[in-house]
Design a protein around this motif. Sequence first.
Motif, mmCIF file in Angstrom:
data_model
loop_
_atom_site.group_PDB
_atom_site.id
_atom_site.type_symbol
_atom_site.label_atom_id
_atom_site.label_comp_id
_atom_site.label_asym_id
_atom_site.label_seq_id
_atom_site.Cartn_x
_atom_site.Cartn_y
_atom_site.Cartn_z
ATOM 1 N N ALA A 196 0.841 -1.209 0.000
ATOM 2 C CA ALA A 196 0.000 0.000 0.000
ATOM 3 C C ALA A 196 0.873 1.255 0.000
ATOM 4 C CB ALA A 196 -0.923 -0.008 1.208
ATOM 5 N N HIS A 197 1.952 1.211 0.755
ATOM 6 C CA HIS A 197 2.863 2.364 0.780
ATOM 7 C C HIS A 197 3.449 2.633 -0.607
ATOM 8 C CE1 HIS A 197 5.625 5.317 2.317
ATOM 9 N NE2 HIS A 197 6.571 4.731 1.612
ATOM 10 N N GLY A 198 3.807 1.567 -1.297
ATOM 11 C CA GLY A 198 4.349 1.717 -2.648
ATOM 12 C C GLY A 198 3.363 2.403 -3.587
ATOM 13 N N ARG A 199 2.083 2.034 -3.477
ATOM 14 C CA ARG A 199 1.073 2.697 -4.317
ATOM 15 C C ARG A 199 1.069 4.203 -4.062
ATOM 16 N NH1 ARG A 199 -1.901 -1.852 -2.825
ATOM 17 N NH2 ARG A 199 -3.196 -0.735 -1.341
ATOM 18 N N GLY A 200 1.135 4.569 -2.797
ATOM 19 C CA GLY A 200 1.187 6.003 -2.469
ATOM 20 C C GLY A 200 2.437 6.661 -3.017
ATOM 21 N N GLU A 201 3.566 5.950 -2.922
ATOM 22 C CA GLU A 201 4.843 6.497 -3.415
ATOM 23 C C GLU A 201 4.741 6.911 -4.884
ATOM 24 O OE1 GLU A 201 8.213 3.952 -3.177
ATOM 25 O OE2 GLU A 201 8.712 4.517 -1.121
ATOM 26 N N ALA A 202 4.047 6.093 -5.682
ATOM 27 C CA ALA A 202 3.955 6.388 -7.122
ATOM 28 C C ALA A 202 3.323 7.762 -7.333
ATOM 29 C CB ALA A 202 3.146 5.296 -7.840
ATOM 30 N N PHE A 203 2.254 8.038 -6.567
ATOM 31 C CA PHE A 203 1.621 9.353 -6.690
ATOM 32 C C PHE A 203 2.513 10.452 -6.118
ATOM 33 C CE2 PHE A 203 -2.066 6.579 -7.125
ATOM 34 C CZ PHE A 203 -2.741 7.180 -8.168
ATOM 35 N N ASP A 204 3.189 10.147 -5.004
ATOM 36 C CA ASP A 204 3.997 11.187 -4.360
ATOM 37 C C ASP A 204 5.178 11.609 -5.230
ATOM 38 O OD1 ASP A 204 4.103 12.963 -2.232
ATOM 39 O OD2 ASP A 204 5.537 11.764 -1.093
ATOM 40 N N TYR A 205 5.757 10.656 -5.973
ATOM 41 C CA TYR A 205 6.808 11.027 -6.941
ATOM 42 C C TYR A 205 6.279 12.088 -7.888
ATOM 43 C CZ TYR A 205 9.645 6.756 -6.155
ATOM 44 O OH TYR A 205 10.431 5.765 -5.648
ATOM 45 N N ILE A 206 5.067 11.826 -8.391
ATOM 46 C CA ILE A 206 4.498 12.738 -9.387
ATOM 47 C C ILE A 206 4.245 14.110 -8.755
ATOM 48 C CG2 ILE A 206 2.563 13.111 -10.996
ATOM 49 C CD1 ILE A 206 2.359 10.052 -11.277
ATOM 50 N N PHE A 207 3.846 14.122 -7.489
ATOM 51 C CA PHE A 207 3.612 15.400 -6.794
ATOM 52 C C PHE A 207 4.919 16.056 -6.339
ATOM 53 C CE2 PHE A 207 -0.611 13.321 -5.570
ATOM 54 C CZ PHE A 207 -1.304 13.973 -6.569
ATOM 55 N N GLY A 208 6.048 15.456 -6.690
ATOM 56 C CA GLY A 208 7.340 16.045 -6.325
ATOM 57 C C GLY A 208 7.687 15.862 -4.854
ATOM 58 N N GLU A 209 7.048 14.894 -4.197
ATOM 59 C CA GLU A 209 7.323 14.609 -2.783
ATOM 60 C C GLU A 209 7.301 15.877 -1.936
ATOM 61 O OE1 GLU A 209 10.880 12.182 -2.891
ATOM 62 O OE2 GLU A 209 9.762 10.433 -3.552
ATOM 63 N N ALA A 210 6.300 16.711 -2.198
ATOM 64 C CA ALA A 210 6.137 17.964 -1.455
ATOM 65 C C ALA A 210 4.641 18.227 -1.301
ATOM 66 C CB ALA A 210 6.797 19.110 -2.213
ATOM 67 N N SER A 211 4.283 18.944 -0.231
ATOM 68 C CA SER A 211 2.873 19.298 -0.003
ATOM 69 C C SER A 211 2.486 20.416 -0.969
ATOM 70 C CB SER A 211 2.681 19.785 1.440
ATOM 71 O OG SER A 211 3.027 18.768 2.344
ATOM 72 N N GLN A 212 1.630 20.080 -1.899
ATOM 73 C CA GLN A 212 1.211 21.066 -2.899
ATOM 74 C C GLN A 212 0.136 21.984 -2.311
ATOM 75 O OE1 GLN A 212 2.607 21.371 -5.885
ATOM 76 N NE2 GLN A 212 3.943 19.586 -5.669
ATOM 77 N N ASP A 213 -0.182 23.066 -3.030
ATOM 78 C CA ASP A 213 -1.181 24.022 -2.527
ATOM 79 C C ASP A 213 -2.506 23.346 -2.186
ATOM 80 O OD1 ASP A 213 0.539 26.106 -2.644
ATOM 81 O OD2 ASP A 213 -0.179 26.911 -4.558
ATOM 82 N N PHE A 214 -2.960 22.426 -3.078
ATOM 83 C CA PHE A 214 -4.250 21.773 -2.798
ATOM 84 C C PHE A 214 -4.180 20.967 -1.492
ATOM 85 C CE2 PHE A 214 -2.046 19.173 -6.053
ATOM 86 C CZ PHE A 214 -1.846 18.007 -5.341
ATOM 87 N N ALA A 215 -2.989 20.426 -1.174
ATOM 88 C CA ALA A 215 -2.830 19.680 0.072
ATOM 89 C C ALA A 215 -2.909 20.634 1.269
ATOM 90 C CB ALA A 215 -1.505 18.936 0.069
ATOM 91 N N LEU A 216 -2.194 21.735 1.178
ATOM 92 C CA LEU A 216 -2.187 22.698 2.294
ATOM 93 C C LEU A 216 -3.581 23.273 2.540
ATOM 94 C CD1 LEU A 216 1.229 24.381 1.431
ATOM 95 C CD2 LEU A 216 0.753 22.902 3.397
ATOM 96 N N GLU A 217 -4.317 23.538 1.446
ATOM 97 C CA GLU A 217 -5.697 24.032 1.592
ATOM 98 C C GLU A 217 -6.553 23.036 2.362
ATOM 99 O OE1 GLU A 217 -7.298 26.876 0.697
ATOM 100 O OE2 GLU A 217 -5.268 27.609 0.301
ATOM 101 N N SER A 218 -6.428 21.751 1.984
ATOM 102 C CA SER A 218 -7.266 20.731 2.629
ATOM 103 C C SER A 218 -6.836 20.527 4.079
ATOM 104 C CB SER A 218 -7.193 19.416 1.851
ATOM 105 O OG SER A 218 -5.876 18.896 1.886
#
Lengths: 257, 257
Positions: free
Chosen positions: B37-59
């Motif tokens: 399950a962690h690996g699945r998340g990693e795939a998305f996090d790579y794409i997000f640049g492994e950083a909290s994006q604006d949409f994340a901070l808003e939520s």
Amino acid sequence: MNDEIPETHPRYKSLVIRERLRDFMEKGIVVPEGLIAHGRGEAFDYIFGEASQDFALESEKAAISLLMLSKNPVITVNGNVAALSYKEIVELHNVTGIKVEINLFHRSDERIKKIAELFQREGLTEIYGIHADKEIPGLVHNRRFADGNGIYSADTVFIPLEDGDRAMSLKNMGKKVIAIDLNPFSRTSITADISIIDEITRTIKNFIKIYEELKNLNESELKEILNKFDNKKNKVDAINLICEKLRYWQTDQKPHL
Amino acid sequence: MNDEIPETHPRYKSLVIRERLRDFMEKGIVVPEGLIAHGRGEAFDYIFGEASQDFALESEKAAISLLMLSKNPVITVNGNVAALSYKEIVELHNVTGIKVEINLFHRSDERIKKIAELFQREGLTEIYGIHADKEIPGLVHNRRFADGNGIYSADTVFIPLEDGDRAMSLKNMGKKVIAIDLNPFSRTSITADISIIDEITRTIKNFIKIYEELKNLNESELKEILNKFDNKKNKVDAINLICEKLRYWQTDQKPHL
């Protein structure tokens, strides 16, 4: 293999593969890092609908053509590859003659022995990489070791499920590289001559079918298949499908994963 | 924590997290399925640049507002959540008063005890879910068990890193649901009132910072933050970023992952 997951479950195959990796970790063949890597692939495979898409089948046809044209092709096997596909790899060896070499990032004599035994039980007598005597230039970790009669002297190396530095080093040695990676952006996918964006168990099964279709073609017919194949276009097709799916899911707003 | 991975490594944090999950699996806290399950998340996090994006901070800002407005909020903790963030969750409890309940898919008294001990060592005295006496309607597996004084009677449930059937069942009970899931298409992300598309360790750290910023706001100011937050738009922003990144990588053709 499993009496808990019903075959009618819409994600049956994916769940069986997860159980298999867990079981093979308990046997000391898969390492924990292999489970995480598998999860990364799963994320992409969900998006691809857990099915071999046209771009995958195209690349698999080109890969078989290249393997048939090669003088000394070798498939390199790590823990995940062995756990998921050892039977099918022996079948592939039996029909195409491809050599099988074990190469592990988390290398230990014990793990190599266990993986070799899996293949031996399926009747494979020659396994390379057990006493890897050569080093691939440009690599520092344990994966630098290669068998002089295997990968080191191969003209084509088929490397499923690895990260990309070894693929790059093998390319630098002048070898042709075929890779399987569900992630079209990995270093492996970007480096390979033929980047198969598909799940490994489906890929190896497709390989055996495709071999049956192509086995009577002559050299120039195989070369024509290779010449028509466009690896870059194929990767673009994969990326287009990802975005198309995401856009569809976005408007659809139903649970899909 | 680790003396092999240099802090200067561009993917240092991600590699440290992997090691941590492996170590906590050896301790019996994380299960093999948790690594996948962690690996699945990693795939998305790579794409997000492994950083909290604006949409994340808003939520995350909306989530803290909702937690502050809730009368009886509870965070539900599984093996991965405990392994990656137990210290920060105790800190979050200390500043917001959020209750902590253990809930495991692969439930065993031994795992619950080990996870409870992690939190106890950090000074948390009240841990819910150890003797879960209630059942969440609509669930058949072990995660149906809930603590009568915890999740079962909560008005808001914060469920990081889970799949979606429990989120749906809790919504059906009339509760508000906050979720963390790097996959904007998961059932959890689609079901939650606030879908945080971010990595858990970053999220919990952000939470504590955001709480400091918001702690002096009154009820109507907090409600205004919540009213302005658009969960659906936020998910669309995440999907747009994924496609933008993929298109860029596609034209760029450099190795990124």
